[in-house]
Design a protein around this motif. Structure first.
Motif: not given
Ligand code: FDA
Length: 285
Positions: A47-71
């Motif tokens: 269950k923790l592995a699945t949560e980690a996967k979802e968190s990594y995916i959300s992180l990729v999306q959150a970085i994308d929403s920063s409009s180039g301010k974050i690598d």
């Protein structure tokens, strides 16, 4: 027992992603690249592995929403995606992370952990690298006796490697134990990766290795865009900036999250000055 976060503050950017993104944006605005690492490792609950996967995916999306301010660059640990539970479950999780990374043009570095998972990590990497060659890279540790072979293989695959000394306690059968030998091996691998590899990350705070890398590239007329230096958040911050000001690439590894204790204890073990730093802040508080 849950330890208070202020203990980890020297080495860990924040306990949540919301508080970490501005830290990464600030580093970027000063010319430093970043890679974001949601802390956590060696989990045994699917269950923790699945949560980690979802968190990594959300992180990729959150970085994308920063409009180039974050690598668009993150670092992850396979043991957090269920590597110690079931390798094929881990690979499935990794595919999902890399599919999102590809969609958002993000680079995912697979951190290297203890020798109980080295072979598994290299073999999983080879599988996914064939499918996502632009979006995934690996870490190799100079203290391991096997690393010369792994360096050669990664050069053959044209895969991106971060080279570090290695942070885990390993037996003498598998890992060099003395610093002069580890440095010697590190420099051999650095030269191979810079000349035959693809944009390696030279990850160290060690002046001997940093200076030798600068000397090597200058004397071989290798341009600074062929590699980058990398350091950990909170360690030698003046040196990080000075290296950027000299015209080299510098990526800061920015860990965050509330599962910080194992990462924090590796940093304390590495350098006794780090223990004094934490103790001093305990008493000042
Ligand atoms: P080390 O701690 O060995 O210090 C060597 C010398 O550097 C010191 O004697 C001193 O001269 C100088 N120095 C170091 N810190 C200093 C300071 N604060 N002030 C002044 N001088 C200082 N490991 C792993 O096993 N798997 C991984 O995936 C990663 N990933 C990773 C990413 C990045 C970006 C980095 C920088 C490191 C890692 N590591 C890692 C950790 C790595 O393996 C290693 O444990 C640490 O970087 C410590 O080794 P160093 O070469 O940095 O210096």
């Amino acid at each position: 027992m849950k330890l208070p976060f202020f203990l980890a503050k020297k080495f860990v950017a924040a306990d949540t992603v919301e508080k970490t993104l501005p830290v990464a944006a600030d580093l970027r605005s000063r010319g430093l690249f970043t890679t974001l690492d949601l802390l956590g490792e060696y989990i045994s609950d699917p269950k923790l592995a699945t949560e980690a996967k979802e968190s990594y995916i959300s992180l990729v999306q959150a970085i994308d929403s920063s409009s180039g301010k974050i690598d668009k660059n993150i670092s992850i640990k396979l043991s957090m995606l269920g590597q110690k539970i079931d390798e094929s479950f881990c690979i499935d999780n990794l595919h999902e992370v890399l599919t999102t990374a590809k969609e958002f043009n993000t680079f995912v570095r697979l951190d290297m952990e203890g020798t109980d998972v080295t072979e598994s990590t290299v073999s999983i990497f080879e599988k996914v690298h064939a499918l996502y060659p632009e979006n995934v890279g690996i870490v190799l540790q100079a203290y391991l006796k096997r690393t010369a072979d792994d360096v050669a293989r990664m050069c053959e695959l044209n895969a991106r490697v971060r080279l570090c000394k290695g942070a885990y306690k390993e037996p003498a059968k598998l890992a060099y134990q003395d610093m002069p030998t580890i440095r010697e091996r590190y420099l051999e691998h650095m030269e191979t990766l810079i000349t035959k590899g693809r944009y390696p990350g030279i990850a160290t705070h060690d002046d001997i290795l940093i200076d030798a890398t600068k000397t090597f590239v200058r004397s071989n007329n290798i341009s600074t865009d062929k590699f980058e230096f990398q350091m950990l958040f909170g360690i030698r911050t003046d040196t990080q900036q000075a290296i950027v000001d000299e015209g080299f690439g510098m990526r800061v590894y920015v860990p965050f999250g509330d599962m910080w204790y194992p990462y924090f204890s590796r940093r304390l073990r590495e350098r006794k000055e780090n223990v004094w730093f934490v103790l001093k802040h305990l008493f000042v508080k």
